[in-house]
Structures are given as C-alpha cells and as structure tokens.
Design a protein around this motif. Structure first.
Motif, mmCIF file in Angstrom:
data_model
loop_
_atom_site.group_PDB
_atom_site.id
_atom_site.type_symbol
_atom_site.label_atom_id
_atom_site.label_comp_id
_atom_site.label_asym_id
_atom_site.label_seq_id
_atom_site.Cartn_x
_atom_site.Cartn_y
_atom_site.Cartn_z
ATOM 1 N N ALA A 30 4.024 3.713 -0.664
ATOM 2 C CA ALA A 30 3.834 2.266 -0.506
ATOM 3 C C ALA A 30 4.024 1.527 -1.822
ATOM 4 O O ALA A 30 4.617 0.449 -1.858
ATOM 5 C CB ALA A 30 2.442 2.010 0.062
ATOM 6 N N GLU A 31 3.560 2.126 -2.910
ATOM 7 C CA GLU A 31 3.658 1.443 -4.204
ATOM 8 C C GLU A 31 5.116 1.266 -4.636
ATOM 9 O O GLU A 31 5.513 0.201 -5.096
ATOM 10 C CB GLU A 31 2.883 2.228 -5.261
ATOM 11 C CG GLU A 31 2.811 1.482 -6.588
ATOM 12 C CD GLU A 31 2.006 2.231 -7.626
ATOM 13 O OE1 GLU A 31 2.218 3.447 -7.778
ATOM 14 O OE2 GLU A 31 1.178 1.585 -8.287
ATOM 15 N N VAL A 34 6.678 -1.443 -2.482
ATOM 16 C CA VAL A 34 6.258 -2.794 -2.878
ATOM 17 C C VAL A 34 6.977 -3.205 -4.158
ATOM 18 O O VAL A 34 7.463 -4.332 -4.275
ATOM 19 C CB VAL A 34 4.717 -2.850 -3.054
ATOM 20 C CG1 VAL A 34 4.298 -4.064 -3.841
ATOM 21 C CG2 VAL A 34 4.056 -2.879 -1.689
ATOM 22 N N THR A 82 -0.623 -7.539 1.034
ATOM 23 C CA THR A 82 -0.531 -6.460 2.028
ATOM 24 C C THR A 82 -0.805 -5.115 1.363
ATOM 25 O O THR A 82 -1.544 -4.284 1.884
ATOM 26 C CB THR A 82 0.879 -6.433 2.664
ATOM 27 O OG1 THR A 82 1.154 -7.707 3.192
ATOM 28 C CG2 THR A 82 0.987 -5.392 3.775
ATOM 29 N N TYR A 83 -0.199 -4.940 0.191
ATOM 30 C CA TYR A 83 -0.401 -3.678 -0.534
ATOM 31 C C TYR A 83 -1.873 -3.482 -0.874
ATOM 32 O O TYR A 83 -2.448 -2.411 -0.671
ATOM 33 C CB TYR A 83 0.443 -3.667 -1.812
ATOM 34 C CG TYR A 83 0.276 -2.397 -2.602
ATOM 35 C CD1 TYR A 83 1.003 -1.264 -2.266
ATOM 36 C CD2 TYR A 83 -0.644 -2.315 -3.647
ATOM 37 C CE1 TYR A 83 0.833 -0.081 -2.961
ATOM 38 C CE2 TYR A 83 -0.821 -1.139 -4.348
ATOM 39 C CZ TYR A 83 -0.078 -0.026 -4.003
ATOM 40 O OH TYR A 83 -0.261 1.146 -4.693
ATOM 41 N N GLU A 84 -2.496 -4.559 -1.378
ATOM 42 C CA GLU A 84 -3.911 -4.459 -1.775
ATOM 43 C C GLU A 84 -4.806 -4.179 -0.574
ATOM 44 O O GLU A 84 -5.756 -3.405 -0.656
ATOM 45 C CB GLU A 84 -4.340 -5.748 -2.488
ATOM 46 C CG GLU A 84 -3.791 -5.814 -3.909
ATOM 47 C CD GLU A 84 -3.985 -7.167 -4.575
ATOM 48 O OE1 GLU A 84 -3.272 -7.424 -5.554
ATOM 49 O OE2 GLU A 84 -4.830 -7.955 -4.102
ATOM 50 N N THR A 87 -4.185 -0.420 0.427
ATOM 51 C CA THR A 87 -4.549 0.662 -0.506
ATOM 52 C C THR A 87 -5.838 0.390 -1.289
ATOM 53 O O THR A 87 -6.386 1.303 -1.873
ATOM 54 C CB THR A 87 -3.424 0.878 -1.542
ATOM 55 O OG1 THR A 87 -3.340 -0.304 -2.352
ATOM 56 C CG2 THR A 87 -2.088 1.138 -0.867
ATOM 57 N N PRO A 91 -0.504 -2.698 -7.337
ATOM 58 C CA PRO A 91 0.605 -1.842 -7.786
ATOM 59 C C PRO A 91 0.658 -1.773 -9.316
ATOM 60 O O PRO A 91 0.357 -2.762 -9.990
ATOM 61 C CB PRO A 91 1.859 -2.535 -7.248
ATOM 62 C CG PRO A 91 1.403 -3.643 -6.373
ATOM 63 C CD PRO A 91 -0.028 -3.917 -6.674
ATOM 64 N N GLN A 156 1.408 3.741 5.373
ATOM 65 C CA GLN A 156 1.193 2.461 4.684
ATOM 66 C C GLN A 156 2.539 1.789 4.391
ATOM 67 O O GLN A 156 2.686 0.577 4.518
ATOM 68 C CB GLN A 156 0.417 2.683 3.396
ATOM 69 C CG GLN A 156 -1.031 3.070 3.652
ATOM 70 C CD GLN A 156 -1.782 3.374 2.385
ATOM 71 O OE1 GLN A 156 -1.191 3.747 1.371
ATOM 72 N NE2 GLN A 156 -3.089 3.221 2.431
ATOM 73 N N ILE A 160 4.015 -1.892 5.513
ATOM 74 C CA ILE A 160 4.590 -2.879 4.582
ATOM 75 C C ILE A 160 5.961 -3.331 5.086
ATOM 76 O O ILE A 160 6.272 -4.527 5.085
ATOM 77 C CB ILE A 160 4.659 -2.306 3.151
ATOM 78 C CG1 ILE A 160 3.236 -2.224 2.599
ATOM 79 C CG2 ILE A 160 5.535 -3.165 2.249
ATOM 80 C CD1 ILE A 160 3.111 -1.513 1.286
#
Lengths: 183, 73
Positions: A30-31, A34, A82-84, A87, A91, A156, A160
C-alpha cells in the motif's frame, strides 16, 4: 451491449490490457502504491497549473484549470487519508523517494504522459483541446486503477486502488461537464 | 451447463442503457468484458473492461463472476 463499441458514445481508454500496469508492481504494498499514485497526481496538478498559465488572457478558462489544480490537491489529500485510515501510519515519503527516484519526481502525470511533453503540446491549443487531453489522461488513469484493484494481491492496496478509481470517476464527470460548457 | 442453457434468452442493453448502468455502479459490482481482438482493445475500450477475446472465453470463463451482472461487447 447492442451495437458494440461503435454504438458507445461515452469515454474510452486506449492501450493494451497491461498499459500502465508496469508502473505499479502487482506485488507492491500500500505504501509504494500511495507514493507512486501521489507522484502521478502531483504530475497532473503541475500540468493543470501550467495549462492555467497558458490562459492568462481568458479568465474563465484560467479559473477552470485552477479549479482542476485544486481538485488534484484534494485527490492527493484523500489518497493520504485513505492510507492513514487503512494502515494507521503515514507513508515514508523520504524512503520512497530514495527507492523510486525516477518515478517520484512529479515529471509524469496520470496516464503515464510526461508533464513537459503535455505542456509543450498544449501551449498553442485552445481550452477544448486541453480539456480533451486532460480527459484522455484521466480516463486512462481510471482504466488503470480499476485493473490494478483486481491485479494487486495486498488487500489494503486493493482498497486504495478502488478509492482512486472512484475519485477518477467523479473527476471525469467534472471534466466532461466543463468540456460540454466550452464546446 | 445443460442443453437448455443454449436456449436461454440473453437480455441486451442499448449503449445508452449500458452507459447509465455503468455510471451508477462501482466497478466491483459488475463484469465488463471486451470479447474483441487485442488490437481492437488497444485502439479503444470501455474503461475497466477485461479483455477476453471470443476464442479464449471457454478457457477464461472463471474470470467472470457468475454472481454479478455481465456487460459484454
């Protein structure tokens, strides 16, 4: 669908099934996704910013492209949110930049087009042609994000890409509305 | 698949109906299949369409989720 694609009056994407997918590895986490997607959004934002400057003598067009710059900024913000949410962390952009120096410079925009080349093409074009290029770029990004949501293994990362494709769909509707107004 | 399946009528949509159908849904909610040849797909295709040329349909049928509506062109 009756009449097949010849009867279709909506937006179409171009390129082979794997088009643009090499940019994102199916095994990417995911990182990484992103980071790369954020960089493409940044490239698009720089493109819209550059195009808005082409229309300094056309306030309505300038305002329209400035609105698209804001939309890309919001897109970048939503991507990070969304990432935060997924997870619980942010990032590591410093680490990502070191690993993907060539990709994370903001030199490439959505659709895999180089920002400089797109701006060179657009500099003597009208509003409608610039919007059409923007739509071609965004529709290919929409196509890519849908395919990537199916291709990636990380759950994840799938979420995303789904979020990205949903945002592209809204963005495309806005572009289509703007194009209709100016043609 | 039984013999009777060959006699089932398949509902069709006009391009306009398909556009409305796709616009109101998340890409997860349907199968969108392009059964043309790769060169045709490369030229233009509906965003998110899965390319499964007609000749490969039988071997790749598992890529189509039978629980979701399917739009084919």
């Amino acid at each position: 669908m009756e009449g097949g694609i010849r009867a279709w009056k909506g937006m179409v994407a171009h390129g082979p099934p794997e088009s643009g997918m090499a940019y994102f590895s199916p095994a990417a986490n995911a990182e990484e996704i992103v980071g790369l997607a954020w960089s493409l959004e940044e490239g698009s934002r720089l493109f819209y910013q550059g195009v808005s400057e082409h229309f300094s003598d056309d306030p309505e067009a300038g305002k329209m492209f400035e609105g698209l710059v804001s939309a890309e900024k919001n897109h970048e913000k939503h991507l990070l949110e969304t990432y935060e949410t997924l997870t619980g962390t942010q990032p590591d952009f410093v680490g990502l930049r070191e690993r993907f120096q060539d990709s994370l410079s903001g030199a490439v925009m959505e659709g895999g087009i180089k920002v400089k080349e797109a701006l060179d093409w657009a500099k003597d074009k009208g509003v409608a042609e610039s919007l059409e290029l923007a739509m071609a770029m965004e529709v290919n990004a929409y196509d890519l994000y849908i395919k990537m949501s199916r291709a990636v293994e990380d759950k994840q990362a799938q979420e995303i890409f789904k979020k990205l494709s949903a945002e592209e769909q809204v963005h495309l509707e806005k572009l289509a509305w703007l194009l209709e107004r100016r043609v | 698949m039984g013999v009777l399946d060959y006699f089932k009528s398949i509902p069709t949509m006009s391009a306009d109906e398909a556009r409305k159908f796709l616009a109101g849904k998340n890409p997860d909610e349907y199968n969108l299949v392009d059964v043309r040849q790769p060169m045709e797909y490369e030229g233009d295709h509906l965003p998110g369409a899965n390319l499964i040329p007609m000749a490969e349909l039988k071997d790749r049928i598992k890529e189509i989720d039978p629980d979701k509506p399917t739009v084919v062109y």
